[in-house]
Design an enzyme around this catalytic site. Structure first.
Site, PDB file in Angstrom:
ATOM      1  N   ASP A   7       0.816  -1.056   0.020  1.00  0.00           N
ATOM      2  CA  ASP A   7      -0.100   0.011  -0.075  1.00  0.00           C
ATOM      3  C   ASP A   7       1.095   1.408   0.061  1.00  0.00           C
ATOM      4  O   ASP A   7       2.019   1.184   0.211  1.00  0.00           O
ATOM      5  CB  ASP A   7      -0.797  -0.068   1.225  1.00  0.00           C
ATOM      6  CG  ASP A   7      -1.708   1.152   1.257  1.00  0.00           C
ATOM      7  OD1 ASP A   7      -2.327   1.657   0.259  1.00  0.00           O
ATOM      8  OD2 ASP A   7      -1.883   1.596   2.494  1.00  0.00           O
ATOM      9  N   GLU A   9      -0.049   5.057   0.821  1.00  0.00           N
ATOM     10  CA  GLU A   9      -0.391   5.915   1.709  1.00  0.00           C
ATOM     11  C   GLU A   9      -0.561   5.193   3.210  1.00  0.00           C
ATOM     12  O   GLU A   9      -1.243   4.210   3.492  1.00  0.00           O
ATOM     13  CB  GLU A   9      -1.701   6.687   1.574  1.00  0.00           C
ATOM     14  CG  GLU A   9      -1.633   7.837   0.343  1.00  0.00           C
ATOM     15  CD  GLU A   9      -2.927   8.146  -0.112  1.00  0.00           C
ATOM     16  OE1 GLU A   9      -3.249   8.943   0.470  1.00  0.00           O
ATOM     17  OE2 GLU A   9      -3.529   7.587  -0.897  1.00  0.00           O
TER      18      GLU A   9
END
Lengths: 194, 194
Positions: A7, A9
């Site tokens: 991922d 953020e």
């Protein structure tokens, strides 16, 4: 050789919308997938909010140019790219993320697109439903084992689809709800685990 | 945002087996997919040859450490990574390619693995049949248009599967047999076309 799906953020860079919230002073924009689990609900709130406050794409672009990856993210990624094939799976948008990708040496990023007209964000185009989990399954279909690292609600499908999964700096309520997925708080811990 | 799928050898870096042929003085190892279209035939010849000449993995590793990307490949790749999501699709092996990937800033590489025992290459493991075309289709299944660039027989399936295809420095006999695919000889030409 495995594919490491990260991922973006919360794992490598700060929440982009938090940065926009700070720069514009609009509190509502601090909400993330950690607060509002259904992505479409969250995006509708964001787009309505920036329209109401007449926030331009140019303002957002300048804000994002000022954001930096987390301390240690670059070194972690350099480590990871020597040991895995790395793909960043994100629900952000290329228009937002590319300046940050430049700062991270352009790893492969699979995410979505915004619709921008006259310097205003008027919509967004999801690449596909459950894009993160679909990307994991695509790499698996190519004969790769996939290790995934995420922190939030929108990562759960990706983490569940992967052959191995870790939380990184996940909020307690998310990590506790998926207690079988190990959680780590520092890049050093994560490197040891991977 | 489109995915740009690039062949490695002949497009970004020299033929790795050519380098090994030069370093060991074994002429047979100069054969590539340009000479022997069926990859399994080519690999059987290579492995039989290095076994007969007792070439160690360590010798090969030192040879590869001395190889460099083509002049201009790094700048081309830097240009491409700002405009596309780049994936290198190759029929080489991670054990060979990773030193070259380090010199290219670790773009995503999808390729195969060698089986190495006691410093000897004793076999190889294809990730899957028609791995390049399968990779193109995997990105398409994720909602991406794919542009592919290759130079040889083992690229044809990838070029045919892609939404758009170019030859780069392909031999005449391969390019002529697929005259509908445009061909380019320099990175500048390729950048203009992309």
């Amino acid at each position: 050789m495995k594919v490491l799906c990260l991922d973006l953020e919360g794992v490598l860079v700060p929440e982009i919308w938090h940065g926009i919230a700070r720069a514009t002073g609009i509190e509502t924009l601090k909400k993330t997938t950690r607060d509002i689990p259904v992505y479409e609900d969250l995006m509708r709130l964001r787009l309505d909010t920036i329209e109401r406050h007449a926030v331009t794409m140019e303002t957002i672009r300048r804000t994002i140019d000022g954001l930096d990856p987390f301390p240690g993210a670059d070194a972690f990624l350099a480590w990871a790219r020597r040991r895995f094939q790395v793909a960043i799976l994100s629900d952000t948008f290329y228009e937002f993320a590319m300046p940050l990708m430049a700062k991270l040496g352009f790893p492969l990023l699979l995410c979505h697109r915004l619709v921008v007209e006259d310097d205003r964000i008027v919509g967004y185009r999801l690449r596909q439903e459950q894009a993160k989990a679909a990307s994991v399954r695509a790499f698996q279909s190519l004969g790769y084992e996939v290790v995934a690292v995420g922190d939030s609600y929108n990562d759960i499908d990706m983490l569940r689809a992967a052959d191995r999964a870790c939380f990184f700096r996940a909020p307690d309520r998310i990590a506790d709800a998926h207690g079988d997925i190990p959680r780590f708080e520092t890049y050093d811990e994560l490197m040891c685990a991977l």
